[in-house]
Design an enzyme around this catalytic site. Structure first.
Site, PDB file in Angstrom:
ATOM      1  N   SER A 168      44.774  42.845  36.484  1.00  0.00           N
ATOM      2  CA  SER A 168      43.695  43.064  35.509  1.00  0.00           C
ATOM      3  C   SER A 168      43.179  41.773  34.888  1.00  0.00           C
ATOM      4  O   SER A 168      41.994  41.665  34.573  1.00  0.00           O
ATOM      5  CB  SER A 168      44.173  43.977  34.378  1.00  0.00           C
ATOM      6  OG  SER A 168      44.194  45.305  34.801  1.00  0.00           O
ATOM      7  N   HIS A 214      48.956  54.336  36.654  1.00  0.00           N
ATOM      8  CA  HIS A 214      50.247  53.713  37.002  1.00  0.00           C
ATOM      9  C   HIS A 214      51.357  54.762  36.933  1.00  0.00           C
ATOM     10  O   HIS A 214      52.264  54.772  37.755  1.00  0.00           O
ATOM     11  CB  HIS A 214      50.593  52.602  35.999  1.00  0.00           C
ATOM     12  CG  HIS A 214      50.026  51.254  36.315  1.00  0.00           C
ATOM     13  ND1 HIS A 214      50.548  50.432  37.284  1.00  0.00           N
ATOM     14  CD2 HIS A 214      49.008  50.559  35.754  1.00  0.00           C
ATOM     15  CE1 HIS A 214      49.875  49.293  37.324  1.00  0.00           C
ATOM     16  NE2 HIS A 214      48.924  49.344  36.398  1.00  0.00           N
ATOM     17  N   ASP A 259      37.571  47.781  37.046  1.00  0.00           N
ATOM     18  CA  ASP A 259      38.055  46.440  37.410  1.00  0.00           C
ATOM     19  C   ASP A 259      38.788  46.454  38.751  1.00  0.00           C
ATOM     20  O   ASP A 259      38.745  45.489  39.502  1.00  0.00           O
ATOM     21  CB  ASP A 259      38.912  45.826  36.297  1.00  0.00           C
ATOM     22  CG  ASP A 259      40.077  46.694  35.881  1.00  0.00           C
ATOM     23  OD1 ASP A 259      40.122  47.885  36.267  1.00  0.00           O
ATOM     24  OD2 ASP A 259      40.961  46.196  35.162  1.00  0.00           O
TER      25      ASP A 259
END
Ligand SMILES: [Zn+2]
EC number: 3.1.3.1
Length: 506
Positions: A116, A309, A348
């Site tokens: 990130s 995640h 992203d």
């Protein structure tokens, strides 16, 4: 030999020039106004870990939720519970209703699967860098973000995140550090850089180290320092009522950190005294839009990534929908200032390898069943914990996850996970008992197992507990938005935005 241009040629060129001038003038007159390509108000919204699969799943779920008589039963209705034959889908996500769509490649300097910090640096500054680096190039030289360039031009600036406000994505827009873990330094740089509006989690990086919740290594009390610099400071959820009542005045600066670490997952937040990402965005608009030079505001849906995640399907959906509400908030502002507002909605990178159908082995099915997700009331990471009481787990499954009875295979998975956790603690990994599914390092084997049971019941699959390397969509609307209607690299996004704002990055 001298070649004489004929009079006839000069004459025809003159006529062409006159015609072109008339055409240009005519198009301006016909439109009544010139749609500016130089936006005065810029919203840069980033869904962390959000690719097309996260957004698609959230949109289908939203449509399913809005059905008058949603039906859970796959046996009876299979995949036909959303009528896709109608033209109008007013319940489509706002991000999918924006005018332009492009794509961005996400790879980092030497990595195909990016982090990130890396992707945020690319989106903010237009360069490629290393995995954990915040707005430094590969030789450790600081690089300027488009937000900081906008600030130098006189625009007001804002950062909003549902993660800690010192987390990688916002950090790349307003700080420069060699490692994303330097959140104390990032917080201090926000003060040096005088960002006008800061709203998100992470109070622990502003508190003096004498406070037991502080993560600072020095004795600086950043809340006090921000206040001394004239900021309106709202430092905890106890200040939320004051934050809500606060009416910003032109020139004010604001710091609001309702939580020590990240803001809760949306599915859990709704029961707490913390505003939504849309509400934090609106307060930013109320403040920043008073600046005559316009504003640049970055808004991050920071916890889509964390939920993915965790492979937590319900938390992923609810955080994506909350992020889309922030897009709606920006869009409402656009409607009031259509010629001067630019909305960019990016991701992203993808997280989790989210698959919309997860049939296995000899199965050959084409369906998802969104019904079971409706019955999930909490996130797996924050809303559920295994304490050694197995009966409680089965009660929680019923009450919080809508699972009345596990099938034999699910029961074996769960009992194995509880055996493992009893023996080796919550830091163990499901692979230790032959579990074949990914598990994020910060959740327990039992939490991970429930994540995969709930996902599988909806035929949702996950290939990873980390990021993946796919190309992802970007959407845009308003002044200059057509420039993003392209197959791009993530660095192009910063460079195009800088061009539109007529600022230099590096
Ligand atoms: Zn990310």
């Amino acid at each position: 030999m001298f070649k004489k241009i004929s009079e006839r040629k000069i004459y025809s060129r003159l006529i062409m020039a006159v015609l072109i001038t008339m055409l240009l003038a005519g198009s301006v007159l016909a439109s009544g106004h010139v749609q500016s390509d130089n936006p005065k108000y810029v919203f840069f919204l980033i869904g962390d870990g959000m690719a097309s699969s996260q957004a698609t799943l959230a949109e289908y779920y939203n449509q399913f939720e809005n059905l008058e008589e949603p039906n859970h039963s796959y046996e009876e209705h299979g995949e036909s519970f959303i009528d896709m034959t109608t033209e109008e889908h007013s319940d489509r996500l706002m991000m999918h209703r924006l005018d332009f769509a492009g794509s961005t490649r996400t790879a980092g300097s030497f990595t195909l699967v990016p982090g990130s910090a890396q992707t945020a640096t690319s989106l903010a500054t237009g360069i490629k860098t290393d995995r954990n680096t915040i707005s430094l190039d590969v030789n450790d030289n600081p690089v300027k973000s488009v937000l900081m360039a906008a600030k130098e031009k006189g625009m007001a600036t804002g950062l909003v995140s549902t993660a800690r406000i010192t987390h990688a994505t916002p950090a790349a827009f307003a700080s420069n550090v060699p490692d994303r873990g330097m959140e104390n330094e990032i917080a201090a740089q926000y003060l040096e850089n005088k960002i006008d509006y800061l709203a998100g989690g992470g109070a622990r990086h502003f508190l003096a180290s004498s406070n037991e919740n502080s993560k600072r290594k020095d004795d600086r009390n950043l809340f006090e320092e921000f206040a001394n610099e004239g900021y309106e400071v709202f430092e905890s959820s106890a200040d939320t009522a004051a934050f809500r009542d606060y009416m910003p005045m032109a020139g004010d600066r604001v710091l609001y950190t309702p939580t020590m670490s990240h803001v809760s997952y949306e599915i859990d937040r709704v029961n707490k005294l913390v505003p939504s990402i849309a509400e934090m965005t609106q307060k930013g608009i109320d403040l920043l839009s008073q600046d005559d030079d316009g504003f640049f505001m970055m808004v991050e849906g920071g916890r889509i990534d964390h939920a993915a995640h965790d492979n937590d399907v319900a938390a992923t959906i609810h955080d994506t929908l909350a992020f889309d509400d922030a897009v709606k908030t920006a869009y409402k502002f656009y409607l009031e200032h259509p010629n001067e507002t630019l909305i960019i909605v990016a991701g992203d990178h993808e997280t989790g390898g989210l698959g919309l159908n997860s049939c296995e082995g000899m199965e050959y099915d084409y369906f998802m069943d969104l019904g079971p997700i409706r019955d999930i009331k909490v996130s797996i990471e924050e809303g559920f914990e295994y304490t050694g009481d197995r009966a409680q787990v089965y009660t929680d499954l019923k009450e919080d996850f809508g699972i009345e009875k596990l099938n034999d295979r699910e029961k074996e998975m769960l009992e194995n996970a509880m055996d493992l956790q009893d023996a080796e603690g919550s830091g163990a990994n499901v692979m230790d008992f032959g579990g074949y599914w990914p598990q994020a390092s910060w959740i327990s084997p039992v939490q991970s197992t429930i994540a995969h049971i709930t996902s599988k019941r909806s035929e949702i699959g996950w290939t990873s507990s980390a990021h993946t390397g796919q190309i992802i969509p970007i959407r845009s609307h308003g002044a200059g938005a057509a420039r993003y209607n392209d197959s791009m690299d993530n660095t192009d996004v910063a460079n195009i935005t800088a061009e539109l704002l007529d600022v230099e990055l590096n």
